[in-house]
Write an enzyme that holds these catalytic residues in place. Structure first.
Site, mmCIF file in Angstrom:
data_model
loop_
_atom_site.group_PDB
_atom_site.id
_atom_site.type_symbol
_atom_site.label_atom_id
_atom_site.label_comp_id
_atom_site.label_asym_id
_atom_site.label_seq_id
_atom_site.Cartn_x
_atom_site.Cartn_y
_atom_site.Cartn_z
ATOM 1 C CB ALA A 32 12.001 -7.335 3.179
ATOM 2 C CG HIS A 37 17.312 -10.253 7.698
ATOM 3 N ND1 HIS A 37 15.989 -9.964 7.451
ATOM 4 C CD2 HIS A 37 17.698 -11.119 6.728
ATOM 5 C CE1 HIS A 37 15.603 -10.616 6.376
ATOM 6 N NE2 HIS A 37 16.604 -11.328 5.919
ATOM 7 N N GLY A 147 20.674 -17.893 8.424
ATOM 8 C CA GLY A 147 19.678 -18.271 9.431
ATOM 9 C C GLY A 147 19.291 -19.742 9.297
ATOM 10 C CB SER A 185 9.538 -15.308 6.939
ATOM 11 O OG SER A 185 9.540 -15.232 5.532
#
Ligand code: PAF
Length: 255
Positions: A32, A37, A147, A185
């Site tokens: 996802a 990312h 992260g 997120s």
């Protein structure tokens, strides 16, 4: 992009990459993928000869089976994004392949993992540390990227690598926010329209500079269910629920 599902094959391939003289930058994910990312992957690309990414929704880190079932999956678009960033290797193991022991062995930290997110998610960090240890041992990367949004996770992983003398250098990457201030997120895509509109106030209130008690009360007043807001080292960490969706964030404390 080479896609590998078998852990032994992955380990051999990573060995071959290192033998060829290329350094490996590794970005473990649960898929996802969002811009947060992708920023880790860009960092890995800049700093390493080859970039390896894993996508594995790790069941052992979910203490709530409903949370695991609801976790978003966007494998096709994830793969497109990875290809367009020039990622060379993607690891996509199954649970059975990655946990041949059926999770009878685990890595446990006994102090920090029990505080903050760990207090309300028992076993969560044991699941995280165990899967990250497996992934780091299989990949043998020079650097692995995490992260800063999950500050507690990053610090625990860094501590684990020191405790077990792992050679991989753990690199923290800055938290990425929307223009509204909301931390990116994968869980944001689970928010209802109404909760989505409220979510940016989490960061606004957390970074208000007010005393912790006042921040908690302001968050509750705004409509969040507060799990915790606590200072740790030079950070103010927080976790809240909006309906069934858990959001975490942290800000550096101004001194
Ligand atoms: O941060 C995540 O996405 C996960 O906790 C991680 C580090 C990939 C382990 O499953």
């Amino acid at each position: 992009m080479k896609i590998i599902t078998d852990p032994r094959r992955w380990k051999e391939t990573m060995y071959e990459v290192r033998e060829s003289g290329a350094s490996i930058g590794f970005v473990p994910t649960m898929g996802a993928l969002h811009q947060g990312h992708l920023s880790l992957i860009r960092m890995a690309k800049e700093q390493s000869g080859a970039v390896a990414v894993s996508i594995f929704v790790n069941p052992t880190q979910f203490n709530d089976p409903k949370d695991l079932r609801a976790y978003p999956s966007t494998l096709e678009t994830d793969q497109e994004a990875l290809r367009s960033l020039g990622v060379e290797y993607l690891f996509l193991p199954s649970y059975e392949a990655l946990y041949p022991d059926g999770y009878t062995y685990s890595i446990e930290e006994h102090e920090i993992s029990r505080r903050f997110c760990g207090a309300s998610r028992p076993g969560h960090f044991t699941g995280v540390l165990t899967v990250v240890m497996k992934l780091l041992l299989l990949t043998g990367a020079d650097r692995a990227y995490f992260g800063e949004k999950d500050w507690q996770q990053y610090r625990l992983i860094e501590g684990m690598c020191e405790a077990f003398f792992l050679d991989t250098k753990i690199i923290p990457a800055p938290l990425i926010r929307e223009a509204s201030g909301l931390a990116l997120s994968s869980r944001n895509m689970l928010l209802s329209e109404e909760d989505r509109a409220l979510a940016p106030s989490f960061h606004a209130i957390l970074s208000s500079g007010k005393p912790v008690e006042q921040i908690i009360s302001d968050l509750e007043q705004a409509g969040f269910i507060v799990d915790y807001v606590q200072q740790w080292e030079d950070r103010l960490l927080g976790a809240v629920m909006l309906s069934h969706v858990r959001l975490i964030d942290n800000v550096r404390i101004r001194t």
